[in-house]
Design a protein around this motif. Structure first.
Motif, PDB file in Angstrom:
ATOM      1  N   GLY A  54       0.741  -1.410   0.115  1.00 46.26           N
ATOM      2  CA  GLY A  54      -0.316   0.198  -0.164  1.00 46.26           C
ATOM      3  C   GLY A  54       0.832   1.009   0.099  1.00 46.26           C
ATOM      4  N   LYS A  57       0.002   2.975  -4.832  1.00 43.02           N
ATOM      5  CA  LYS A  57      -0.525   2.811  -6.077  1.00 43.02           C
ATOM      6  C   LYS A  57      -0.193   1.744  -7.418  1.00 43.02           C
ATOM      7  CE  LYS A  57      -4.070   3.403  -3.717  1.00 43.02           C
ATOM      8  NZ  LYS A  57      -4.506   2.564  -3.121  1.00 43.02           N
ATOM      9  N   PRO A  79      -5.593   1.666   1.858  1.00 47.52           N
ATOM     10  CA  PRO A  79      -3.661   2.600   2.527  1.00 47.52           C
ATOM     11  C   PRO A  79      -2.662   0.867   3.210  1.00 47.52           C
ATOM     12  CG  PRO A  79      -6.232   2.410   3.776  1.00 47.52           C
ATOM     13  CD  PRO A  79      -6.535   1.824   2.314  1.00 47.52           C
ATOM     14  N   SER A  80      -1.870   2.203   3.216  1.00 47.71           N
ATOM     15  CA  SER A  80      -0.882   0.946   3.554  1.00 47.71           C
ATOM     16  C   SER A  80      -1.164   0.200   5.260  1.00 47.71           C
ATOM     17  CB  SER A  80       0.500   2.100   4.404  1.00 47.71           C
ATOM     18  OG  SER A  80       0.569   2.706   4.457  1.00 47.71           O
ATOM     19  N   LYS A  82      -3.930  -0.430   6.596  1.00 51.67           N
ATOM     20  CA  LYS A  82      -4.915  -1.469   6.537  1.00 51.67           C
ATOM     21  C   LYS A  82      -4.619  -2.177   6.177  1.00 51.67           C
ATOM     22  CE  LYS A  82      -9.500   0.847   6.572  1.00 51.67           C
ATOM     23  NZ  LYS A  82     -10.252   1.782   6.249  1.00 51.67           N
TER      24      LYS A  82
ATOM     25  N   LYS B 309       3.203   3.236   9.491  1.00 53.25           N
ATOM     26  CA  LYS B 309       1.801   3.038   8.633  1.00 53.25           C
ATOM     27  C   LYS B 309       2.203   1.185   8.411  1.00 53.25           C
ATOM     28  CE  LYS B 309       1.504   7.424   6.092  1.00 53.25           C
ATOM     29  NZ  LYS B 309       1.642   7.474   5.173  1.00 53.25           N
ATOM     30  N   ASN B 314      -3.283   3.694  11.751  1.00 49.73           N
ATOM     31  CA  ASN B 314      -3.274   4.915  10.929  1.00 49.73           C
ATOM     32  C   ASN B 314      -3.109   6.179  11.400  1.00 49.73           C
ATOM     33  OD1 ASN B 314      -4.485   6.472   9.449  1.00 49.73           O
ATOM     34  ND2 ASN B 314      -6.626   5.774  10.091  1.00 49.73           N
ATOM     35  N   THR B 316      -3.044   9.168  10.722  1.00 46.73           N
ATOM     36  CA  THR B 316      -3.634  10.741  11.026  1.00 46.73           C
ATOM     37  C   THR B 316      -4.670  10.174  11.365  1.00 46.73           C
ATOM     38  OG1 THR B 316      -4.233   9.049   7.991  1.00 46.73           O
ATOM     39  CG2 THR B 316      -5.746  11.273   9.482  1.00 46.73           C
TER      40      THR B 316
END
Lengths: 276, 430
Positions: A54, A57, A79-80, A82, B309, B314, B316
């Motif tokens: 991730g 892309k 996303p990374s 996840k 990450k 997360n 963010t």
């Protein structure tokens, strides 16, 4: 490859402007096996990892993780963070990325952030030290300690991670990744900078993880003593293309591979010498 | 600082050369600072006067002082060489810090008792505590999460104006407005945090600097809302359970309630203990957060965001939480500030305030709670003590900052205490 694939990569392409780093790559990573990815510098190995986890892309193509519980998960759409949380694909880095000022134990507990965060209920349960949170915290500590024990790192438990010897840092990084509970562990050159003794220990560790802990491993490595000895299956990249795939013994004598590493002069002995 | 690196004794010519070069730099610096001065000749004219004897004295002092410094340094280096390098006793030093911390709390509790008739001292101690609280709040953003924030004063302003407006326009009390103002400040923290998620280091610093200025300029120019440069006055003082620190005979006077003699000092003491309580709560809260997943993730983001990450964190959420919580704490301090002053204007929220708060965090040692207290004492008390030196006050202030950074480049207390220590099987974790 008789067993069902854990990860299927289909027609993966990654372009940076005019540069095609990965060119139409298709690959299957089997369950409970060690898959090696080798190739000369700039062959696109790390880019492949970045697409998988991730950080990039992909321009086109698909990467599907066949999660044993959640079913197929399309990694390129996630996303990374996840990729690690949902698909349980966890990676390490070519240049070690430990939390240098934090202790080894803290590094391993941070890796269990998501489970702990859920138990802390927006930090409220944590600040009030509710039993539910304390139980989760104890479990996290236990898990960290058990991996430290299995990876023979207990003596460094309270050391700041950045102050450890290089080879030990590599092990800590693997231990930290294991704390995320990976199904597929992606290791980017774990043997880089290790001495021969440490490399041998790494071999042992990788085999142990795959055989005893049921962690499938995807391994980028330049150190042939590691790749050739532990891999069940090897994929060779050059200029972003897959040029060969197969068992270590076949790869060793594959003329395309020898050509990619040594140029036109395809002498088998030279390949073996470069490997050792 | 070459001399600091050398451990062997210097020869005489080396010493003299070193001292001469220092004296030369002192001469260059001293010409504008000491050698020249201006006097008011009346009317509009200023006359430039020279003070060469004073300059000569200054250069001579630097020359001799440098020679003396060399001797002292060598003596220290020799003593250090004789003593075997000891591993830093971490457990011991953190225990010592705990003892000092409790002693500090005890001393802080006794300040109003010790200075019961000294209005100036209690006022000054209150100011110090405001900065301590701001420092602890900013420490979350800068020290723990590693996000360089040059506009922290914006949240201080948001908190102060929220209370000022709620109390003067809607008649809210201090205690009603406090949580709301904290929430509003936290919201502004998220507003700042969201667009800057991808920025780090210098770039983040520039954006936060701009944010601080935007808030100040809005307060200056939106006259109908904030009163513009005139600010907001007659902000009610905080009371206690509905009673106020007002002279006897007025409504809800504490003096009447408790049947005690009224003294204006009572309100000062109350304000002092109020900010002490707020600051200590802030400290407890931040300490607690540090040992929770969010707090550990803050430090992890500071150390390596990409690794976070890859571990499924997360970033963010983590960064927004840091901005929001840091802003909320700044907002609380702002509410207190407005209530204490009774009058606020954009003048109080200039960039130099942000710079001072940041200096407190950096000088104290990033992430260190005790360091913030020490740095606040230095940075607030030093300019006050320097009042007697009038024009040399800022020079003294600057010199102190430079000296701290030379002696302790990581801040006064750069030691980082682990959030979790394994003490053996069945040993409980800290």
């Amino acid at each position: 490859m008789s067993r069902q694939a854990l990860l299927s990569v289909e027609n993966l392409t990654m372009r940076f402007g005019g540069l095609t780093a990965i060119d139409d790559l298709s690959l299957e990573v089997p369950h409970k096996a060690i898959t090696g990815i080798i190739g000369p510098n700039g062959a696109g190995k790390t880019t492949f990892f970045n697409c998988l986890t991730g950080f990039y892309k992909p321009t086109s193509g698909s990467v599907v993780m066949h999660h044993p519980v959640r079913g197929p998960v399309r990694l390129a759409d996630l996303p990374s963070h996840k990729v690690a949380r949902v698909a349980q694909v966890v990676r390490t880095f070519q240049n070690i990325r430990l939390f240098a000022n934090m202790t080894v134990l803290e590094n391993l507990v941070v890796a269990q952030h998501n489970a702990l965060q859920k138990a802390s209920v927006f930090s409220l349960a944590g600040l009030l030290r509710l039993p539910s949170y304390r139980k989760a915290a104890d479990q996290a500590l236990e898990r960290a300690l058990s991996w430290l024990t299995r990876l023979k790192l207990m003596e460094f438990v309270n050391h700041p991670a950045g102050a450890l010897p290089y080879g030990t840092q590599r092990r800590v990084e693997i231990a930290r990744a294991l704390c995320v509970n990976p199904i597929l562990l992606c290791l980017d050159e774990p043997a880089a900078g290790l001495n021969p003794k440490e490399s041998a220990e790494l071999n042992e560790l990788l085999l142990y993880l795959c055989r005893e802990e049921d962690v499938s491993i995807l391994l980028i490595e330049h150190d042939m003593s590691v790749v050739m000895n532990v891999s069940d299956h090897i994929c060779v990249l050059n200029y972003g293309r897959k040029i060969a795939e197969g068992a270590p013994a076949d790869i060793r004598v594959n003329p395309h591979v020898v050509k990619a590493y040594l140029g036109e002069d395809d002498l088998e002995d030279d390949m073996a010498a470069a490997g050792a | 600082m070459q001399a600091a690196a050398t451990t062997h004794a210097m020869t005489l010519p080396q010493r003299l050369k070193d001292a001469f070069s220092v004296a030369f730099i002192a001469l260059l610096l001293g010409i504008p600072m000491i050698g020249l001065t201006t006097t008011d000749e009346g009317g509009t004219a200023l006359k430039v006067l020279t003070r060469w004897p004073a300059l000569a004295l200054f250069v001579a002092i630097c020359f001799v002082g440098r020679l003396a410094l060399q001797v002292v340094r060598e003596a220290l280096a020799r003593r250090r060489a004789r003593r075997p390098a000891k591993a830093p006793a971490q457990a011991g030093s953190s225990r010592l810090l705990t003892v000092i911390g409790w002693a500090g709390v005890g001393a802080a509790l006794l300040v109003p008792v010790a200075f019961s008739d000294n209005r100036y001292a209690v006022d000054l101690a209150t100011t110090v505590l405001i900065y301590v609280m701001l420092g602890w709040g900013l420490n979350v953003v800068v020290g723990l999460a590693g996000l360089l924030d040059l506009g922290y004063v914006a949240f201080y302003a948001v908190g102060a104006y929220t209370y000022a407006l709620l109390s003067t326009q809607l008649g809210w009390s201090f205690w009603q407005a406090l949580p709301v103002a904290g929430g509003v400040a936290a919201f502004f923290g998220v507003i700042l945090g969201y667009p800057t998620l991808r920025l780090r280091g210098d770039y983040l610093a520039i954006v936060t600097l701009g944010f601080g200025e935007i808030i100040r300029l809005i307060l200056v120019n939106w006259t109908s809302f904030s009163g513009g440069p005139n600010g907001i006055s007659e902000i009610p003082r905080p009371g206690l359970f509905g009673y106020n620190f007002t002279p006897p005979g007025s409504e809800h006077s504490i003096a009447d309630l408790l049947q005690i003699d009224y003294s204006p000092m009572q309100r000062l003491f109350f304000l002092y203990y109020l900010i002490l309580a707020l600051a200590l709560l802030t400290n407890l809260f931040v300490r607690g957060m540090r040992k929770l997943p969010t707090g550990r993730a803050w430090e992890a983001v500071r150390e390596d965001e990409i690794a976070c990450k890859a571990l499924g964190i997360n970033t963010t959420h983590i960064k927004l939480a840091a901005f929001a919580i840091g802003a909320m704490l700044g907002g609380f301090a702002g509410v207190f500030f407005a209530a204490r002053q009774g009058f606020i204007s954009p003048e109080s929220f200039t960039f130099s305030e942000s710079a001072i708060i940041l200096a407190i965090v950096v000088l104290g040692g990033m992430g260190s709670q005790m360091g913030v207290v020490l740095a606040s004492l230095v940075l607030v008390l030093l300019p006050e003590l320097g009042r007697d030196f009038a024009q040399y006050r800022m020079l003294l202030f600057g010199a102190a900052m430079v000296l701290i950074m030379v002696w302790r480049p990581g801040g006064i207390l750069a030691h980082r205490a682990p959030t979790l220590v394994y003490t053996g099987p069945k040993g409980d974790q800290a």
